[in-house]
Design a protein around this motif. Structure first.
Motif, PDB file in Angstrom:
ATOM      1  N   LEU A  31       0.546  -1.149   0.006  1.00 51.37           N
ATOM      2  CA  LEU A  31       0.106   0.179   0.038  1.00 51.37           C
ATOM      3  C   LEU A  31       0.867   1.328  -0.035  1.00 51.37           C
ATOM      4  O   LEU A  31       0.407   2.251  -0.633  1.00 51.37           O
ATOM      5  CB  LEU A  31      -0.944   0.013   1.062  1.00 51.37           C
ATOM      6  CG  LEU A  31      -1.975  -1.130   1.137  1.00 51.37           C
ATOM      7  CD1 LEU A  31      -2.995  -1.057   2.409  1.00 51.37           C
ATOM      8  CD2 LEU A  31      -2.692  -1.268  -0.371  1.00 51.37           C
ATOM      9  N   GLU A  35       0.934   4.061  -2.848  1.00 51.98           N
ATOM     10  CA  GLU A  35       0.922   5.536  -2.325  1.00 51.98           C
ATOM     11  C   GLU A  35       1.989   6.396  -2.990  1.00 51.98           C
ATOM     12  O   GLU A  35       1.493   7.398  -3.758  1.00 51.98           O
ATOM     13  CB  GLU A  35       0.762   5.851  -1.121  1.00 51.98           C
ATOM     14  CG  GLU A  35       0.245   6.950  -0.279  1.00 51.98           C
ATOM     15  CD  GLU A  35       0.108   6.893   1.206  1.00 51.98           C
ATOM     16  OE1 GLU A  35      -0.695   7.532   1.808  1.00 51.98           O
ATOM     17  OE2 GLU A  35       0.881   6.145   1.930  1.00 51.98           O
ATOM     18  N   ILE A  89      -9.677   2.003   4.480  1.00 47.11           N
ATOM     19  CA  ILE A  89      -8.682   2.944   3.774  1.00 47.11           C
ATOM     20  C   ILE A  89      -9.327   4.371   4.442  1.00 47.11           C
ATOM     21  O   ILE A  89     -10.191   4.923   4.044  1.00 47.11           O
ATOM     22  CB  ILE A  89      -8.478   2.816   2.442  1.00 47.11           C
ATOM     23  CG1 ILE A  89      -7.953   1.409   1.808  1.00 47.11           C
ATOM     24  CG2 ILE A  89      -7.740   3.830   1.713  1.00 47.11           C
ATOM     25  CD1 ILE A  89      -8.421   1.371   0.412  1.00 47.11           C
ATOM     26  N   ARG A 121      -5.736   1.522   7.241  1.00 49.16           N
ATOM     27  CA  ARG A 121      -4.669   2.393   6.751  1.00 49.16           C
ATOM     28  C   ARG A 121      -5.145   3.463   6.407  1.00 49.16           C
ATOM     29  O   ARG A 121      -6.164   3.837   5.832  1.00 49.16           O
ATOM     30  CB  ARG A 121      -4.326   1.450   5.437  1.00 49.16           C
ATOM     31  CG  ARG A 121      -3.432   2.020   4.378  1.00 49.16           C
ATOM     32  CD  ARG A 121      -2.164   2.229   5.191  1.00 49.16           C
ATOM     33  NE  ARG A 121      -1.034   2.710   4.289  1.00 49.16           N
ATOM     34  CZ  ARG A 121       0.259   2.537   4.126  1.00 49.16           C
ATOM     35  NH1 ARG A 121       0.691   1.236   4.509  1.00 49.16           N
ATOM     36  NH2 ARG A 121       0.871   3.272   3.386  1.00 49.16           N
ATOM     37  N   MET A 123      -4.247   7.018   3.975  1.00 51.85           N
ATOM     38  CA  MET A 123      -3.588   7.548   2.541  1.00 51.85           C
ATOM     39  C   MET A 123      -3.713   8.743   2.428  1.00 51.85           C
ATOM     40  O   MET A 123      -4.625   9.569   2.755  1.00 51.85           O
ATOM     41  CB  MET A 123      -4.141   6.488   1.571  1.00 51.85           C
ATOM     42  CG  MET A 123      -3.401   5.485   1.214  1.00 51.85           C
ATOM     43  SD  MET A 123      -4.336   4.211  -0.055  1.00 51.85           S
ATOM     44  CE  MET A 123      -3.924   5.426  -1.454  1.00 51.85           C
ATOM     45  N   THR A 136      -6.584   4.894  -4.587  1.00 51.57           N
ATOM     46  CA  THR A 136      -7.520   4.485  -3.782  1.00 51.57           C
ATOM     47  C   THR A 136      -8.022   2.817  -4.557  1.00 51.57           C
ATOM     48  O   THR A 136      -8.008   1.861  -3.694  1.00 51.57           O
ATOM     49  CB  THR A 136      -8.933   5.056  -3.328  1.00 51.57           C
ATOM     50  OG1 THR A 136      -9.336   5.613  -4.346  1.00 51.57           O
ATOM     51  CG2 THR A 136      -8.461   5.966  -2.113  1.00 51.57           C
ATOM     52  N   ALA A 139      -5.497   0.290  -4.281  1.00 50.10           N
ATOM     53  CA  ALA A 139      -5.187  -0.140  -2.887  1.00 50.10           C
ATOM     54  C   ALA A 139      -6.418  -0.901  -2.289  1.00 50.10           C
ATOM     55  O   ALA A 139      -6.210  -2.061  -1.929  1.00 50.10           O
ATOM     56  CB  ALA A 139      -5.250   1.015  -1.717  1.00 50.10           C
TER      57      ALA A 139
END
Ligand SMILES: Nc1nc2c(ncn2[C@@H]2O[C@H](COP(=O)(O)OP(=O)(O)OP(=O)(O)O)[C@@H](O)[C@H]2O)c(=O)[nH]1
Ligand SMILES: [Mg+2]
Length: 329
Positions: A31, A35, A89, A121, A123, A136, A139
């Motif tokens: 991830l 990013e 997320i 997580r 982001m 996204t 991810a």
């Protein structure tokens, strides 16, 4: 791009295989790679993407302080009671409004620390328009391939980001809170456009019922009429539900409605939504790539000259766009 090591393909494969085998550190690293938009992330995604497509990806958006993180936490607790794995997320818009909220989120989420079937997580929502949808989306695909069958994406509904997150989600939940009362009218029309489900949270506060009634009336007003050329795959008018996230009131009901929205393989609405999502993500990435190429060392001067020519009215913007597109690969 920031990733060390000469062999991103090998590293991507290693991380992808680790993630698939249940190594959560590999998942977390992937991830991060996504990013940072590294070649490792792309290599890993090439392996993982074909394994994704099972999860229900749910976007949760709404104004700052409406209770999104509290609701996410309540949803996690309910989903875990049923034994299902769940991933979150949390998109950090890095804005002054919510800059302080992440720590609070973490504290609230600690109830689930140590549960390996809960993956949380955050982001950063940095970069230009389109980047967030791609990041996204990627991810979520990683988490999907890792077996998380419910993936919640929390984002603050302050403008572009919720539209982008809607582009990455199967179902978009828009949260409101009653104290936003009179503002409802002004701020929410844009937000309601992306809603599949509208939730009035803080149901314990005065005015919650009234806010719900107002929102229902607004949704009737903005609902697309058949034949008006609106072909977005959102056939149904959003339901309006009431929750009190802080005590989980209404949360099981919301989960039941979410489950009804879970895309299936055989309905055409889901297929159309998936196609729209693919389009949004691929367009975002393609746009990214074109822009990056036009600004690389080989093209920068010519690109700048073309843009200056438009600014000076020596060239029209259409001809300029054609010229620039001719310059890339
Ligand atoms: N009374 C009441 N308070 C709530 C409820 N849900 C959340 N809150 C409170 O509202 C405040 C904001 O909640 P958050 O969950 O952080 O809201 P958020 O939408 O995630 O906020 P941002 O991430 O900053 O946009 C906190 O103080 C919560 O305790 C609810 O159902 N009732
Ligand atoms: Mg939050």
């Amino acid at each position: 791009m920031g990733e060390p090591g000469p062999e991103p393909a090998a590293r991507g494969r290693e991380l992808a295989e680790g993630a698939l085998a249940g190594d959560r550190r590999a998942t977390a690293r992937l991830l991060t790679a996504i990013e940072n938009r590294t070649p490792v992330a792309e290599a890993a995604l090439r392996i993982l993407y074909p394994q994704a497509g099972q999860a229900h990806i749910v976007g949760i958006t709404g104004p700052p302080g409406s209770g999104k993180s509290t609701l996410v936490s309540a949803l996690i607790a309910n989903v875990r009671e049923a034994g299902r794995p769940v991933a979150v997320i949390a998109v950090d818009p890095s804005s002054p409004i919510t800059g302080g909220a992440l720590l609070g989120d973490r504290v609230r989420m600690q109830a689930h620390a140590g549960d390996r079937d809960v993956f949380i997580r955050s982001m950063a929502a940095r970069g230009h328009a389109g980047g967030l949808a791609a990041a996204t989306g990627a991810a979520a695909a990683v988490l999907d391939a890792c077996g998380f069958d419910l993936i919640l994406i929390e984002t603050v509904g302050t403008g572009q980001s919720e539209v982008e997150v809607a582009a990455a989600a199967d179902t978009t939940v828009v949260l409101e809170a009653p104290e936003m009362g009179d503002e409802v009218q002004a701020i929410k029309a844009g937000l309601l456009e992306v809603a599949d489900i509208v939730v009035v949270n803080k149901g314990d506060r005065p005015g919650a019922q009234r806010t719900a009634a107002q929102l229902r009336a607004m949704l009737v007003a903005i609902a697309p009429r058949p034949g008006d050329g609106d072909e977005r795959p959102r056939p149904k008018r959003p339901e309006v539900l009431l929750t009190t996230a802080s005590t989980s009131v209404g949360v099981p009901e919301l989960l039941a409605v979410l489950d009804r929205h879970r895309p299936t393989d055989h309905d055409s609405g889901s297929a159309a939504a998936r196609l729209a999502r693919a389009e949004a993500q691929v367009w975002a990435i393609a746009g990214d790539r074109v822009r990056a190429q036009l600004h690389d060392d080989r093209h920068r001067e010519a690109t700048e000259a073309t843009l200056r020519a438009v600014a000076d009215h020596e060239l029209d913007p259409y001809a300029a766009a054609d010229r620039l597109l001719g310059d890339v690969q």
